[in-house]
Design a protein around this motif. Sequence first.
Motif, PDB file in Angstrom:
ATOM      1  N   ILE A  18      17.179  -0.366  31.101  1.00  0.00           N
ATOM      2  CA  ILE A  18      17.267  -0.899  29.733  1.00  0.00           C
ATOM      3  C   ILE A  18      17.832   0.199  28.841  1.00  0.00           C
ATOM      4  O   ILE A  18      17.266   1.299  28.773  1.00  0.00           O
ATOM      5  CB  ILE A  18      15.874  -1.327  29.207  1.00  0.00           C
ATOM      6  N   HIS A  22      19.947  -0.203  22.128  1.00  0.00           N
ATOM      7  CA  HIS A  22      20.270  -1.537  21.604  1.00  0.00           C
ATOM      8  C   HIS A  22      19.045  -2.242  21.013  1.00  0.00           C
ATOM      9  O   HIS A  22      19.186  -3.133  20.193  1.00  0.00           O
ATOM     10  CB  HIS A  22      20.820  -2.433  22.728  1.00  0.00           C
ATOM     11  N   CYS A  23      17.865  -1.872  21.502  1.00  0.00           N
ATOM     12  CA  CYS A  23      16.672  -2.658  21.158  1.00  0.00           C
ATOM     13  C   CYS A  23      16.271  -2.523  19.693  1.00  0.00           C
ATOM     14  O   CYS A  23      15.748  -3.466  19.094  1.00  0.00           O
ATOM     15  CB  CYS A  23      15.490  -2.252  22.034  1.00  0.00           C
ATOM     16  N   CYS A  26      17.778  -5.088  17.598  1.00  0.00           N
ATOM     17  CA  CYS A  26      17.754  -6.437  18.165  1.00  0.00           C
ATOM     18  C   CYS A  26      16.654  -7.232  17.466  1.00  0.00           C
ATOM     19  O   CYS A  26      15.487  -6.865  17.519  1.00  0.00           O
ATOM     20  CB  CYS A  26      17.489  -6.339  19.660  1.00  0.00           C
ATOM     21  N   HIS A  28      16.025 -10.574  17.947  1.00  0.00           N
ATOM     22  CA  HIS A  28      15.469 -11.753  18.643  1.00  0.00           C
ATOM     23  C   HIS A  28      14.596 -11.419  19.850  1.00  0.00           C
ATOM     24  O   HIS A  28      13.802 -12.233  20.289  1.00  0.00           O
ATOM     25  CB  HIS A  28      16.610 -12.688  19.072  1.00  0.00           C
ATOM     26  N   HIS A  29      14.734 -10.203  20.405  1.00  0.00           N
ATOM     27  CA  HIS A  29      13.950  -9.815  21.594  1.00  0.00           C
ATOM     28  C   HIS A  29      13.996 -10.904  22.666  1.00  0.00           C
ATOM     29  O   HIS A  29      12.966 -11.309  23.217  1.00  0.00           O
ATOM     30  CB  HIS A  29      12.490  -9.517  21.226  1.00  0.00           C
ATOM     31  N   GLY A  30      15.215 -11.354  22.928  1.00  0.00           N
ATOM     32  CA  GLY A  30      15.398 -12.489  23.852  1.00  0.00           C
ATOM     33  C   GLY A  30      14.890 -12.238  25.255  1.00  0.00           C
ATOM     34  O   GLY A  30      14.559 -13.176  25.990  1.00  0.00           O
ATOM     35  N   CYS A  31      14.802 -10.970  25.645  1.00  0.00           N
ATOM     36  CA  CYS A  31      14.345 -10.649  26.999  1.00  0.00           C
ATOM     37  C   CYS A  31      12.936 -11.172  27.261  1.00  0.00           C
ATOM     38  O   CYS A  31      12.609 -11.555  28.392  1.00  0.00           O
ATOM     39  CB  CYS A  31      14.393  -9.143  27.225  1.00  0.00           C
ATOM     40  N   VAL A  42       8.024  -5.778  24.394  1.00  0.00           N
ATOM     41  CA  VAL A  42       8.585  -4.844  23.406  1.00  0.00           C
ATOM     42  C   VAL A  42       7.441  -4.006  22.861  1.00  0.00           C
ATOM     43  O   VAL A  42       6.400  -4.527  22.467  1.00  0.00           O
ATOM     44  CB  VAL A  42       9.328  -5.602  22.276  1.00  0.00           C
ATOM     45  N   ALA A  52      12.335  -2.398  24.440  1.00  0.00           N
ATOM     46  CA  ALA A  52      11.838  -3.259  25.517  1.00  0.00           C
ATOM     47  C   ALA A  52      11.501  -2.390  26.719  1.00  0.00           C
ATOM     48  O   ALA A  52      12.121  -1.339  26.936  1.00  0.00           O
ATOM     49  CB  ALA A  52      12.903  -4.282  25.895  1.00  0.00           C
ATOM     50  N   CYS A  84      19.707 -11.305  26.700  1.00  0.00           N
ATOM     51  CA  CYS A  84      19.870 -10.041  25.966  1.00  0.00           C
ATOM     52  C   CYS A  84      21.310  -9.956  25.480  1.00  0.00           C
ATOM     53  O   CYS A  84      22.154  -9.342  26.139  1.00  0.00           O
ATOM     54  CB  CYS A  84      19.518  -8.856  26.874  1.00  0.00           C
ATOM     55  N   PRO A  86      22.714  -8.218  23.157  1.00  0.00           N
ATOM     56  CA  PRO A  86      23.283  -6.873  22.940  1.00  0.00           C
ATOM     57  C   PRO A  86      23.740  -6.205  24.243  1.00  0.00           C
ATOM     58  O   PRO A  86      24.407  -5.177  24.214  1.00  0.00           O
ATOM     59  CB  PRO A  86      22.127  -6.084  22.315  1.00  0.00           C
ATOM     60  N   ALA A  88      21.808  -4.925  26.849  1.00  0.00           N
ATOM     61  CA  ALA A  88      21.044  -3.695  27.159  1.00  0.00           C
ATOM     62  C   ALA A  88      20.563  -3.619  28.607  1.00  0.00           C
ATOM     63  O   ALA A  88      20.155  -2.549  29.050  1.00  0.00           O
ATOM     64  CB  ALA A  88      19.840  -3.604  26.219  1.00  0.00           C
ATOM     65  N   ILE A  89      20.577  -4.753  29.318  1.00  0.00           N
ATOM     66  CA  ILE A  89      19.908  -4.793  30.627  1.00  0.00           C
ATOM     67  C   ILE A  89      20.903  -4.745  31.790  1.00  0.00           C
ATOM     68  O   ILE A  89      21.865  -5.523  31.820  1.00  0.00           O
ATOM     69  CB  ILE A  89      19.058  -6.086  30.742  1.00  0.00           C
TER      70      ILE A  89
HETATM   71  S1  SF4 Z   1      16.275  -5.648  26.086  1.00  0.00           S
HETATM   72 FE1  SF4 Z   1      17.863  -6.765  24.997  1.00  0.00          FE
HETATM   73  S2  SF4 Z   1      16.863  -8.636  24.223  1.00  0.00           S
HETATM   74 FE2  SF4 Z   1      15.236  -7.185  24.805  1.00  0.00          FE
HETATM   75  S3  SF4 Z   1      14.756  -6.103  22.887  1.00  0.00           S
HETATM   76 FE3  SF4 Z   1      16.263  -4.852  23.991  1.00  0.00          FE
HETATM   77  S4  SF4 Z   1      18.246  -5.490  23.167  1.00  0.00           S
HETATM   78 FE4  SF4 Z   1      16.743  -7.100  22.609  1.00  0.00          FE
END
Ligand code: SF4
Lengths: 93, 255
Positions: A18, A22-23, A26, A28-31, A42, A52, A84, A86, A88-89
């Motif tokens: 991760i 990027h987190c 972010c 929305h914390h879509g992960c 998170v 995250a 995700c 952005p 990040a994963i």
């Molecule tokens: S892993 Fe991706 S979706 Fe999850 S908080 Fe970080 S940037 Fe956002």
Amino acid sequence: MKANYGYMDGSGEYYITIDTDHCNNCSHHGCITGCPKGMFQVITDDYDDEVAEIKEEFRKKIKYDCADCKPTTDRPPLPCQAACTPGAITHSW
Amino acid sequence: MITAGIDMGARSIRVLILKDGEVLARGESTAGFDTAESAELAFNEALEKAGITKDQLDKIVATGAGRESAPQATDTVTDVGAAARGAHEVAPQARTIIDIGAEEGRAIKTNGNGKVMDFAVNEKCAAGAGSFTEAMSRALEVELEEFGALSLESTESIPMNAQCAVFAESEVVSLLHAKTPKQDIARAVHDAIADRIVSMVRRVGIEPEIALIGAVSRNPGFVDALKRGLERDVIIPDDAEFVGALGAALVATDE
Ligand code: SF4
Ligand code: SF4
């Protein structure tokens, strides 16, 4: 910061990375909802950034937990990566 | 300012007390079934050696896998954060920190100021060299203290396939039955552990200097295998097993 969670065993290397830079931006914390196994959470890290991470209970067995998303015959987009936005994963396998 | 760091490891609990940046005392106990009680033992030992009472401590920060269950702590820091901060204090030239516990391992890249840039954690069964070497020395019927030195006497490198302590134990028994010298088996065990650690370190990228912390740094067989795997020397600070507790105490001071 690149945070790597996973392990190497006799069959290979299994790490989820991760990029937590990027987190922080972010919203929305879509992960969290994107992963059907609920592997992400998170947290506020040691430097007061919202990042995250892979929950501890999954870190020893990600190869098995992620297997449903990675059929050997096909490689559809991984739900965690799709969620995700952005980007990040990454997965090592 | 007087602060304490408590490192709640899987096998050992270590406490370090700092006064104005100087180490006043250390305490240590084996992590028992009741970890809070074990923490109390180590904590009281450190207080006694320091000649102070708990009330005189300005702040107490816990780290380690069991950090949430340290009753004395007023705050926590992750293992990664504590290792990076502590290693910066005792080996400021190090940019890559390898921290091996009984049951987990960590590789950390820092920015030169003790701040974590990237890290990798491996918490899989026996990923830390501690438990794995203990199990293997039992299988070889060699005292743990002698196990590391024994591998330095090896004359032949033999591969070890098992990555898991359970399978490795049966592999060791097979090698013994095949009359393989214990020295070579000991080296194979350390090489297998070092392989996994090196792969983890490569994930974060090797940036010199490299510091090795944690109790496993006292095992000369593992240190030798790690150096060969990394193709580099490693710095082993004094009291390497207390670096996590030191890091926590320093975080307490910094705040
Ligand atoms: S892993 Fe991706 S979706 Fe999850 S908080 Fe970080 S940037 Fe956002
Ligand atoms: S591959 Fe599937 S199970 Fe694994 S982290 Fe991504 S969404 Fe979760």
